[in-house]
Design a protein around this motif. Structure first.
Motif, PDB file in Angstrom:
ATOM      1  N   LEU A  11       0.828  -1.199   0.000  1.00 19.49           N
ATOM      2  CA  LEU A  11       0.000   0.000   0.000  1.00 19.49           C
ATOM      3  C   LEU A  11       0.862   1.250   0.000  1.00 19.49           C
ATOM      4  O   LEU A  11       1.889   1.313   0.695  1.00 19.49           O
ATOM      5  CB  LEU A  11      -0.916   0.016   1.230  1.00 19.49           C
ATOM      6  CG  LEU A  11      -1.863  -1.188   1.388  1.00 19.49           C
ATOM      7  CD1 LEU A  11      -2.568  -1.115   2.735  1.00 19.49           C
ATOM      8  CD2 LEU A  11      -2.872  -1.226   0.254  1.00 19.49           C
ATOM      9  N   THR A  12       0.446   2.245  -0.781  1.00 20.72           N
ATOM     10  CA  THR A  12       1.104   3.552  -0.793  1.00 20.72           C
ATOM     11  C   THR A  12       0.042   4.627  -0.925  1.00 20.72           C
ATOM     12  O   THR A  12      -1.051   4.379  -1.453  1.00 20.72           O
ATOM     13  CB  THR A  12       2.090   3.686  -1.972  1.00 20.72           C
ATOM     14  OG1 THR A  12       1.388   3.461  -3.205  1.00 20.72           O
ATOM     15  CG2 THR A  12       3.242   2.699  -1.858  1.00 20.72           C
ATOM     16  N   ALA A  13       0.356   5.833  -0.460  1.00 18.54           N
ATOM     17  CA  ALA A  13      -0.536   6.973  -0.694  1.00 18.54           C
ATOM     18  C   ALA A  13      -0.470   7.323  -2.172  1.00 18.54           C
ATOM     19  O   ALA A  13       0.608   7.354  -2.763  1.00 18.54           O
ATOM     20  CB  ALA A  13      -0.115   8.160   0.162  1.00 18.54           C
ATOM     21  N   CYS A  47      -5.921   8.650  -6.025  1.00 23.27           N
ATOM     22  CA  CYS A  47      -7.040   8.114  -5.255  1.00 23.27           C
ATOM     23  C   CYS A  47      -7.794   9.261  -4.591  1.00 23.27           C
ATOM     24  O   CYS A  47      -7.216  10.338  -4.366  1.00 23.27           O
ATOM     25  CB  CYS A  47      -6.531   7.142  -4.187  1.00 23.27           C
ATOM     26  SG  CYS A  47      -5.817   5.614  -4.854  1.00 23.27           S
ATOM     27  N   PRO A  48      -9.070   9.085  -4.287  1.00 20.41           N
ATOM     28  CA  PRO A  48      -9.839  10.152  -3.640  1.00 20.41           C
ATOM     29  C   PRO A  48      -9.143  10.665  -2.384  1.00 20.41           C
ATOM     30  O   PRO A  48      -8.770   9.883  -1.505  1.00 20.41           O
ATOM     31  CB  PRO A  48     -11.165   9.462  -3.309  1.00 20.41           C
ATOM     32  CG  PRO A  48     -11.283   8.367  -4.324  1.00 20.41           C
ATOM     33  CD  PRO A  48      -9.880   7.890  -4.546  1.00 20.41           C
ATOM     34  N   ASP A  49      -8.944  11.969  -2.330  1.00 19.95           N
ATOM     35  CA  ASP A  49      -8.303  12.621  -1.178  1.00 19.95           C
ATOM     36  C   ASP A  49      -6.912  12.078  -0.893  1.00 19.95           C
ATOM     37  O   ASP A  49      -6.423  12.133   0.243  1.00 19.95           O
ATOM     38  CB  ASP A  49      -9.169  12.483   0.082  1.00 19.95           C
ATOM     39  CG  ASP A  49     -10.551  13.092  -0.086  1.00 19.95           C
ATOM     40  OD1 ASP A  49     -10.643  14.176  -0.690  1.00 19.95           O
ATOM     41  OD2 ASP A  49     -11.535  12.482   0.361  1.00 19.95           O
ATOM     42  N   GLY A  50      -6.242  11.562  -1.927  1.00 20.99           N
ATOM     43  CA  GLY A  50      -4.897  11.040  -1.746  1.00 20.99           C
ATOM     44  C   GLY A  50      -4.838   9.823  -0.860  1.00 20.99           C
ATOM     45  O   GLY A  50      -3.829   9.572  -0.186  1.00 20.99           O
ATOM     46  N   ALA A  51      -5.919   9.036  -0.868  1.00 19.96           N
ATOM     47  CA  ALA A  51      -6.010   7.867   0.003  1.00 19.96           C
ATOM     48  C   ALA A  51      -4.995   6.798  -0.396  1.00 19.96           C
ATOM     49  O   ALA A  51      -4.357   6.873  -1.452  1.00 19.96           O
ATOM     50  CB  ALA A  51      -7.430   7.292  -0.047  1.00 19.96           C
ATOM     51  N   ALA A  82      -4.326   3.376 -13.920  1.00 14.80           N
ATOM     52  CA  ALA A  82      -3.645   3.830 -12.702  1.00 14.80           C
ATOM     53  C   ALA A  82      -4.265   5.136 -12.201  1.00 14.80           C
ATOM     54  O   ALA A  82      -4.444   6.061 -12.998  1.00 14.80           O
ATOM     55  CB  ALA A  82      -2.160   4.023 -12.986  1.00 14.80           C
ATOM     56  N   PRO A  83      -4.562   5.245 -10.897  1.00 16.93           N
ATOM     57  CA  PRO A  83      -4.443   4.162  -9.915  1.00 16.93           C
ATOM     58  C   PRO A  83      -5.544   3.123 -10.111  1.00 16.93           C
ATOM     59  O   PRO A  83      -6.716   3.470 -10.230  1.00 16.93           O
ATOM     60  CB  PRO A  83      -4.595   4.882  -8.584  1.00 16.93           C
ATOM     61  CG  PRO A  83      -5.469   6.068  -8.899  1.00 16.93           C
ATOM     62  CD  PRO A  83      -5.077   6.486 -10.291  1.00 16.93           C
ATOM     63  N   LEU A  84      -5.156   1.880 -10.168  1.00 14.46           N
ATOM     64  CA  LEU A  84      -6.110   0.820 -10.487  1.00 14.46           C
ATOM     65  C   LEU A  84      -7.026   0.489  -9.320  1.00 14.46           C
ATOM     66  O   LEU A  84      -8.221   0.261  -9.500  1.00 14.46           O
ATOM     67  CB  LEU A  84      -5.346  -0.430 -10.934  1.00 14.46           C
ATOM     68  CG  LEU A  84      -6.198  -1.632 -11.350  1.00 14.46           C
ATOM     69  CD1 LEU A  84      -7.071  -1.276 -12.553  1.00 14.46           C
ATOM     70  CD2 LEU A  84      -5.318  -2.831 -11.684  1.00 14.46           C
ATOM     71  N   LEU A  85      -6.481   0.455  -8.093  1.00 19.23           N
ATOM     72  CA  LEU A  85      -7.268   0.002  -6.944  1.00 19.23           C
ATOM     73  C   LEU A  85      -6.997   0.890  -5.746  1.00 19.23           C
ATOM     74  O   LEU A  85      -5.883   0.924  -5.222  1.00 19.23           O
ATOM     75  CB  LEU A  85      -6.916  -1.457  -6.629  1.00 19.23           C
ATOM     76  CG  LEU A  85      -7.740  -2.161  -5.551  1.00 19.23           C
ATOM     77  CD1 LEU A  85      -9.214  -2.192  -5.924  1.00 19.23           C
ATOM     78  CD2 LEU A  85      -7.223  -3.591  -5.349  1.00 19.23           C
TER      79      LEU A  85
END
Length: 250
Positions: free
Chosen positions: A146-148, A152-156, A227-230
């Motif tokens: 896992l990485t920020a 992703c929404p809000d840099g999740a 990307a980001p895929l997931l």
């Protein structure tokens, strides 16, 4: 006639009967991370406790929930793009290199997931129907990094992507997705409110003292399947409350 010595030799190869300490739910273990009940209205993802224990090179991760663990699975979206994923996750302090990823590439986490819209365990036929590509909805395990991710929404947090043309170090059971994800085939077990996953490491002497936590979360595949895929879409509960990884695996 089968000789007694042969029977004894065969018995030595069988798994040992679990001890009382192995069969206790995480909520009953004195050294478990104890969580606050009621953090999420979905009881199957409301964490009461998380725990990990080790026997040689085998580590078993446990999580106890307020409801029946594994009883809730995602509603299919009908396509890979936008597909939902539900998960029980144990983030750890282990270097991803321990299981075959690039060193220092992010947070190594063990995850048990269900996602009926796609199958990412091509080497395994979880429902034993002869087709290894139709059982993504059955609970199964992954190692993920896992990485920020700003995409992703809000840099999740998201599962780390593999850029086109890159060739990072990956585990032998990598499922072929452009992600830092492994499909090792470790089967999640359910016992009422408890989920547990036992994982094997190649060398017990190379496994350091490890910090861990417990998380329940929803993820979603990018609608554009790019990307980001997931990405992590929603965190239901965190055993520690703050993702501080207070659990210790000696």
């Amino acid at each position: 006639m089968i000789r007694p010595a042969f029977i004894a030799a065969l018995a030595a190869l069988l798994p040992a009967t679990p001890s009382l300490a192995d069969t206790l739910h995480a909520a009953d273990r004195k050294d478990a991370i104890q969580a606050r009940e009621g953090a999420t209205p979905v009881a199957a993802f409301d964490i009461l406790a998380a725990h990990a224990h080790r026997s040689g090179r085998i580590v078993t991760f446990h999580m106890t929930t307020a409801g029946a663990a594994g009883s809730v699975t995602p509603e299919p979206a009908g396509a890979l793009g936008g597909a939902p994923v539900l998960s029980y996750v144990w983030p750890t302090s282990l270097d991803p290199a321990v299981v075959g990823f690039e060193a220092k590439s992010g947070i190594l986490a063990l995850a048990a997931t269900s996602h009926p819209d796609f199958d990412d365990t091509p080497l395994f036929d979880e429902n034993r129907d002869g087709d290894p590509a139709n059982d993504g909805g059955d609970w199964h395990s992954h190692w993920v990094v896992l990485t920020a991710d700003e995409g992703c929404p809000d840099g999740a947090l998201g599962v780390r992507n593999i850029p086109e043309g890159a060739a990072p170090r990956l585990p032998a059971t990598w499922p072929g997705l452009p992600l830092y994800i492994d499909s090792p085939g470790f089967t999640p077990l359910f016992d009422g409110p408890e989920i547990s996953v036992s994982v094997g490491f190649a060398d017990e002497t190379g496994l350091p003292e490890t910090a861990y936590d417990g998380v329940t979360a929803a993820l979603r595949v990018n609608a554009s399947v790019h990307a980001p895929l997931l990405c992590v879409e929603d965190v239901f509960d965190v055993a520690s409350g703050d993702l501080s990884l207070p659990g210790r695996l000696k």
